[in-house]
Design an enzyme around this catalytic site. Structure first.
Site, PDB file in Angstrom:
ATOM      1  N   HIS A   1       0.968  -1.221   0.036  1.00 17.83           N
ATOM      2  CA  HIS A   1       0.084   0.085   0.043  1.00 17.83           C
ATOM      3  C   HIS A   1       0.985   1.297   0.082  1.00 17.83           C
ATOM      4  O   HIS A   1       1.876   1.288   0.609  1.00 17.83           O
ATOM      5  CB  HIS A   1      -0.840   0.013   1.435  1.00 17.83           C
ATOM      6  CG  HIS A   1      -1.878  -1.261   1.206  1.00 17.83           C
ATOM      7  ND1 HIS A   1      -2.221  -2.007   2.267  1.00 17.83           N
ATOM      8  CD2 HIS A   1      -2.762  -1.804   0.334  1.00 17.83           C
ATOM      9  CE1 HIS A   1      -3.137  -2.874   1.945  1.00 17.83           C
ATOM     10  NE2 HIS A   1      -3.559  -2.793   0.658  1.00 17.83           N
TER      11      HIS A   1
ATOM     12  N   GLU B   1       2.111  -6.460  10.093  1.00 16.69           N
ATOM     13  CA  GLU B   1       1.769  -5.078  10.435  1.00 16.69           C
ATOM     14  C   GLU B   1       2.848  -4.814  11.485  1.00 16.69           C
ATOM     15  O   GLU B   1       2.842  -5.115  12.503  1.00 16.69           O
ATOM     16  CB  GLU B   1       0.199  -4.958  10.957  1.00 16.69           C
ATOM     17  CG  GLU B   1      -0.726  -5.595  10.173  1.00 16.69           C
ATOM     18  CD  GLU B   1      -1.251  -4.663   9.008  1.00 16.69           C
ATOM     19  OE1 GLU B   1      -0.869  -3.488   9.003  1.00 16.69           O
ATOM     20  OE2 GLU B   1      -1.899  -4.992   8.383  1.00 16.69           O
TER      21      GLU B   1
END
Length: 441
Positions: A61, A256
């Site tokens: 992203h 993450e």
């Protein structure tokens, strides 16, 4: 960070450590034509090897750049520490030195710092076409992105890359939370619930390696031990993680690594410090556990591109086409039954114990030879150089050799009777008995 400075520094390292690092390999281009550059780290870059391959991908992203920076730091760290004098590092940095050497010499490592350079430059999640690349892969539950031509160029580049290289395991680096995520990412009914894949134990073990090596991920109050099943967190479809496992034979985690997606640059040294040992230990785990080996033919000793399965786990790992090597990631436990198969060969199985490190296990498979193939092979093994003789044998076989054999026996018996007719009168019952005996012999 100054990317030009980093690439220049890495080029200098490449000159100093010839044959250790091959950098700036492009696997494709972004929508705007920016090359997707991969750093390849190995003692034999560019060669097919029998050691496991691992990949890290960052910046999937565009607005999550921390992984991009950490992977460049990782490449620099491996370059800086691989050839350090072991005597100097024996007392001060033994663990560091051993990890760098272990990874370079035993794992074929690939680093893609940015999968989405266009999104990074635009500082937005999607690529230049505003497509979320982690929703652009074929999905196992729903008919998404089945048309390859409709996928984004970045997605196609990853898929083609994995057709060329058999990665044993991998991880993508994201931002916005602090947790190690593992398959499945979605569920059949789209409900938020735990939905584990066949290798759920192995994935939980992988995720725990990263979490427990991290500075504070394992102490998360939101996620037990700092790990989570993707579908239990929130279901997503068209993700790269599940596609890797299903279609590429690659065990992938979604990491993450920062609560803040776009932190201040001054925080990068701290984020590197927090994630460094996790990044290194996850790669090193490929050679610290699991079962590894090669599959050979017992006929000529050549490698076979067979398959490896483990009893009780519905998943197949394929060996390399050229070298016949396989690498099966497994969580440590008492024992596993490992089965090797190959079309045209008899399968073999054996039991291994993984409670004390990795296991090296080679399989030598015997071909499945039928009676027909055995007879034909014996004919060709004899010193019969005449082509017509071979063709005649093939003709006889095609017309059922057994019938010809019986006819020959009957003719021989009739000839015997003809010769004996003038001397001995043989009863009918005796003839039948003699005929039967001859067929048995």
């Amino acid at each position: 960070m100054g990317h030009q400075r980093i690439w220049t520094k890495m080029q200098q390292h490449f000159q100093d450590i010839q044959g250790f690092l091959e950098w700036a390999i492009s696997i494709g281009n972004s929508v705007n034509g920016f090359p997707l550059l991969v750093i390849e780290i190995s003692d034999k870059p560019g060669e097919e090897e029998t050691k496991p391959a691992f990949k890290y991908i960052g910046n999937v992203h565009g607005d999550e750049p921390v992984g991009r920076e950490l992977l460049i730091n990782l490449a620099n760290w491996l370059c800086d520490n691989y050839l350090k004098d072991p005597l100097v590092f024996f007392f001060l940095y033994l663990h560091r030195y051993n990890l760098a050497k272990l990874i370079v010499e035993n794992v074929h490592l690939h680093l893609l710092p940015s999968m989405n350079p266009d999104g990074f430059s635009l500082r937005k999640r999607g690529n230049a076409n505003n497509i979320d690349l982690n929703r652009d892969f074929p999905d196992q539950f729903f008919s998404l992105n089945d048309d390859e031509d409709s996928r984004q160029p970045e997605t196609r580049a990853i898929m083609n890359w994995l057709r060329d290289i058999r990665f044993t395991a991998s991880a993508t680096l994201h931002g916005g939370a602090l947790v190690a995520n593992y398959p499945w990412d979605g569920s059949e009914d789209k409900r938020t619930k735990y939905y584990g894949c066949p290798d759920d134990d192995a994935f939980r073990f992988m995720a725990s390696i990263y979490s427990h090596s991290h500075y504070n991920m394992s102490s998360s109050k939101e996620f037990l031990s700092g790990i989570t099943n993707g579908a239990a967190w929130y279901p997503l479809y068209g993700g790269m993680q599940d596609w890797n496992y299903i279609h590429a034979g690659c065990f992938e985690l979604t990491l993450e690594i920062s609560d803040n997606k776009w932190p201040n640059s001054t925080e990068l040294p701290i984020l590197w410090k927090y994630n460094k040992m996790s990044l290194l230990n996850l790669v090193a785990s490929l050679v610290k556990t699991g079962v590894h080996g090669r599959i050979y033919s017992s006929v000529d000793g050549k490698p076979l591109p067979g398959s490896i399965t483990v009893s009780g786990i519905n998943y197949t790992v394929t060996a390399g086409k050229t070298l016949g090597d396989y690498h099966r990631f497994l969580a440590p436990r008492d024992k596993y039954e490992v089965v090797a198969t190959m079309i045209g060969y008899k399968s073999k199985n054996t039991t291994i114990w993984l409670d004390d490190g990795p296991v090296t296990l080679d399989f030598v498979l015997d071909p499945e030879v039928s009676i027909k193939e055995s007879v034909v092979q014996n004919v060709y093994d004899c010193d019969c150089n005449s082509k017509s003789t071979q063709e005649f044998v093939q003709f006889l076989w095609g017309a059922h050799l057994e019938v010809f054999f019986i006819l020959i026996v009957i003719l021989g018996f009739l000839l015997f009777l003809f010769q004996r007719r003038a001397k001995i009168k043989v009863p009918t019952s005796r003839q039948l008995s003699g005929s039967k005996k001859t067929v048995e012999v």
